[in-house]
Scaffold this active site. Structure first.
Site, PDB file in Angstrom:
ATOM      1  N   GLY A 181       2.823   0.495   8.067  1.00 53.21           N
ATOM      2  CA  GLY A 181       4.121   0.124   7.519  1.00 53.21           C
ATOM      3  C   GLY A 181       4.333   0.702   6.133  1.00 53.21           C
ATOM      4  O   GLY A 181       3.877   1.804   5.807  1.00 53.21           O
ATOM      5  N   SER A 182       5.009  -0.060   5.306  1.00 51.68           N
ATOM      6  CA  SER A 182       5.426   0.464   4.001  1.00 51.68           C
ATOM      7  C   SER A 182       4.281   0.684   3.028  1.00 51.68           C
ATOM      8  O   SER A 182       4.484   1.320   1.990  1.00 51.68           O
ATOM      9  CB  SER A 182       6.459  -0.474   3.378  1.00 51.68           C
ATOM     10  OG  SER A 182       7.664  -0.447   4.117  1.00 51.68           O
ATOM     11  N   THR A 183       3.080   0.183   3.315  1.00 47.78           N
ATOM     12  CA  THR A 183       1.960   0.503   2.427  1.00 47.78           C
ATOM     13  C   THR A 183       1.685   2.005   2.440  1.00 47.78           C
ATOM     14  O   THR A 183       1.131   2.544   1.477  1.00 47.78           O
ATOM     15  CB  THR A 183       0.689  -0.264   2.829  1.00 47.78           C
ATOM     16  OG1 THR A 183       0.327   0.087   4.169  1.00 47.78           O
ATOM     17  CG2 THR A 183       0.901  -1.769   2.731  1.00 47.78           C
ATOM     18  N   PHE A 184       2.094   2.686   3.521  1.00 43.02           N
ATOM     19  CA  PHE A 184       1.885   4.127   3.601  1.00 43.02           C
ATOM     20  C   PHE A 184       2.785   4.880   2.629  1.00 43.02           C
ATOM     21  O   PHE A 184       2.568   6.066   2.373  1.00 43.02           O
ATOM     22  CB  PHE A 184       2.126   4.625   5.030  1.00 43.02           C
ATOM     23  CG  PHE A 184       1.621   6.017   5.276  1.00 43.02           C
ATOM     24  CD1 PHE A 184       0.284   6.259   5.536  1.00 43.02           C
ATOM     25  CD2 PHE A 184       2.493   7.103   5.240  1.00 43.02           C
ATOM     26  CE1 PHE A 184      -0.183   7.548   5.746  1.00 43.02           C
ATOM     27  CE2 PHE A 184       2.039   8.399   5.455  1.00 43.02           C
ATOM     28  CZ  PHE A 184       0.693   8.625   5.703  1.00 43.02           C
ATOM     29  N   LYS A 185       3.788   4.214   2.071  1.00 39.76           N
ATOM     30  CA  LYS A 185       4.659   4.866   1.102  1.00 39.76           C
ATOM     31  C   LYS A 185       3.895   5.311  -0.149  1.00 39.76           C
ATOM     32  O   LYS A 185       4.358   6.195  -0.880  1.00 39.76           O
ATOM     33  CB  LYS A 185       5.820   3.939   0.730  1.00 39.76           C
ATOM     34  CG  LYS A 185       6.798   3.727   1.886  1.00 39.76           C
ATOM     35  CD  LYS A 185       7.804   2.636   1.604  1.00 39.76           C
ATOM     36  CE  LYS A 185       8.701   2.400   2.832  1.00 39.76           C
ATOM     37  NZ  LYS A 185       9.597   1.250   2.684  1.00 39.76           N
TER      38      LYS A 185
END
Length: 515
Positions: A215-219
């Site tokens: 999810g957004s942790t990959f940002k």
């Protein structure tokens, strides 16, 4: 008469030679097959005729051996078995060994050649030394905080010391008591059957063997690639990012869970997790640069051991732009273990340097003499120090101003990133709640801990699960324990999960779930 005696002597000599040849064949050339024959119990009897060495956490053993007085004398016992099961694994007379009990078996069983008085002594005498000890890197307080934080929910926590790669916590829930598999009576078989049939999969080490869409942790990875490639120069400059964003070459549109994302700056988009900004940013950065950054941080690495083997995290190297856009926000086929995402946070905290994570500090004899040590080892420099410093600013902002406020710790600087990863057919599954972070105590020279938390929590309502609500409080507790700061009173995770952004949040925020 003489010729008869001579012939008899020759026959006897031939028979003697045949006996010697057969004895040599059995004792030398076929010894291995006889040793490994399941019907031969001599090895098992020898193996369990002495106490197994211990696994230590914080200088204290979390394992022991009990003399049962039976033919297979010593059985394994575990202190706080469910707490340390993702570290120790089990040592079963019926079902073998797993995790550290397996990878460090020669030390623990006393068969490692280095445990003898001189190298090769035990092989010569066919003897074994007393079982040695395995000293882990686990911080007992951090491990306890992670285990209590997850509670009855499914999930995992991995915590790393950024400068050294030492693993401070490794927790997977639901867990199990490895002691249930010690021995070889009917109860052990029953426990084995029950644990393997359990749909919650307590034997699965979710921290290192389960991969999830991050999810957004990959940002964090997307931002690192964009900064390294010069696609982003000023993180406060507005971007040309529509809301919603139409995926390239497709009619599908990507929207946001937060408001104010249209043309938002990278800083704002990071703090409030704007999908549209980072999807477009990933496409602009390009597949080669995105894949390169992911690989330098540890994705697509199939040989990582800690010394436990770690499942490979995945970032596809062949995608069209629509798939790349989704991958840039941690969806599509992108998958990561909690340990991998802890490595991402640790690399940011450590100036872009990726240290090899390790679970064993050293092994010793039963008397404490060191057999082997494991020092810090750098895998690679994933990004420049300037990029890492800029990412630390963005992650700090996400905690101080954005979706990660539940991870803020008085007396420390905390950087973090929330994530809410969708999964299931048509994204119908309950989203996974993620949070990755690092913490540096006030007055300290460098961050001391990096953490990744994932909460599956299949029993939760979709609207109540988010990285900031469900996972950030767990990460906060682990970081405080690792920093040796006083723990806050325990709160109700359901209340945390439904917490709404503060008035300082995005303009016009409609209190929607944010990642």
């Amino acid at each position: 008469m003489t010729s008869c005696i001579r012939r008899a002597a020759i026959v006897c000599a031939l028979l003697l030679v045949a006996l010697l040849v057969n004895a040599t064949r059995i004792q030398v050339f076929q010894a291995g097959s006889y040793d490994d024959n399941p019907a031969n119990r001599r090895q098992a009897i020898a193996r369990y005729s002495q106490a197994r060495g211990d696994i230590l956490v914080g200088g204290a053993p979390v394992t022991s051996s009990e003399d049962t007085g039976e033919q297979l004398r010593f059985e394994r016992r575990y202190r706080d078995g469910p707490l340390y099961a993702p570290v120790t694994g089990f040592a079963s007379q019926a079902y073998g060994t797993s995790l550290l009990e397996n990878t460090e078996d020669e030390i623990l069983a006393g068969t490692d050649p280095l445990l003898g008085p001189v190298p090769g002594w035990n092989d010569l005498t066919r003897d074994r030394s007393p079982g040695g000890r395995v000293v882990t890197t686990i911080n007992a307080a951090a491990q306890q905080a992670a285990f209590q934080g997850l509670g009855t929910r499914k999930g995992a926590v991995a915590a790393i010391e950024p400068a050294t790669g030492r693993i401070l916590a490794l927790v997977s829930t639901p867990s199990y008591d490895p002691g249930r598999l010690s021995g070889n009576d009917a109860s052990v078989k029953e426990a084995w059957t029950q644990l393997n049939a359990d749909p919650e999969k307590p034997l699965l080490n979710r921290a290192i063997h389960q991969t999830y869409p991050p999810g957004s942790t990959f940002k964090v990875v997307t931002a690192a690639a964009a900064l390294e490639e010069g696609v982003v120069g000023d993180v406060d400059r507005p971007t040309d990012s529509p809301d919603p964003y139409r995926l390239p070459g497709s009619e599908a549109q990507l929207s946001n869970e937060a408001d104010g994302c249209e043309d938002a700056s990278v800083r704002y988009a990071f703090e409030w997790s704007c999908n549209t900004v980072f999807a477009k940013l990933g496409v602009e950065t390009g597949l080669d640069a995105m894949a390169g950054m992911a690989q330098r941080l540890g994705f697509n690495e199939g040989r990582l051991t800690i010394p436990l083997p770690v499942s490979a995290s995945n970032f596809d190297t062949r995608m069209d732009d629509a798939q790349l856009a989704l991958s840039s926000v941690g969806q599509f086929d992108t998958r990561a273990t909690p340990l991998q995402m802890a490595m991402v946070a640790a690399a940011v905290a450590n100036g872009g340097s990726v240290k090899s994570p390790r679970l064993v500090d050293r092994t010793t004899t039963d008397g404490g003499a060191t057999v082997r040590t494991a020092g810090a080892r750098t895998l690679r420099q994933a990004m420049s120090q300037s990029t890492a410093m800029r990412l630390r600013e963005l992650m700090t902002g996400a905690v101080e101003e954005g979706t990660g406020k539940n991870a803020a710790i008085p007396g420390a600087t905390v950087g973090g990133k929330t994530g809410t990863a969708q999964h299931g057919v048509g994204n119908t599954g309950t989203p996974y709640a993620w949070f990755i972070s690092w913490a540096q105590a006030d007055g300290a020279l460098e961050p001391a801990v990096a953490v990744a938390v994932v909460v599956e929590d299949a029993a939760a309502d979709r609207a109540d699960i988010s990285g900031g609500g469900s996972a950030a409080p767990i990460a906060k507790a682990v970081m405080k324990a690792a920093l040796n700061l006083p723990a806050a009173p325990r709160s109700d995770p359901r209340r945390d999960a439904s917490a709404k952004p503060s008035p300082a949040g995005p303009p016009g925020n409609r209190s929607r779930r944010t990642g």
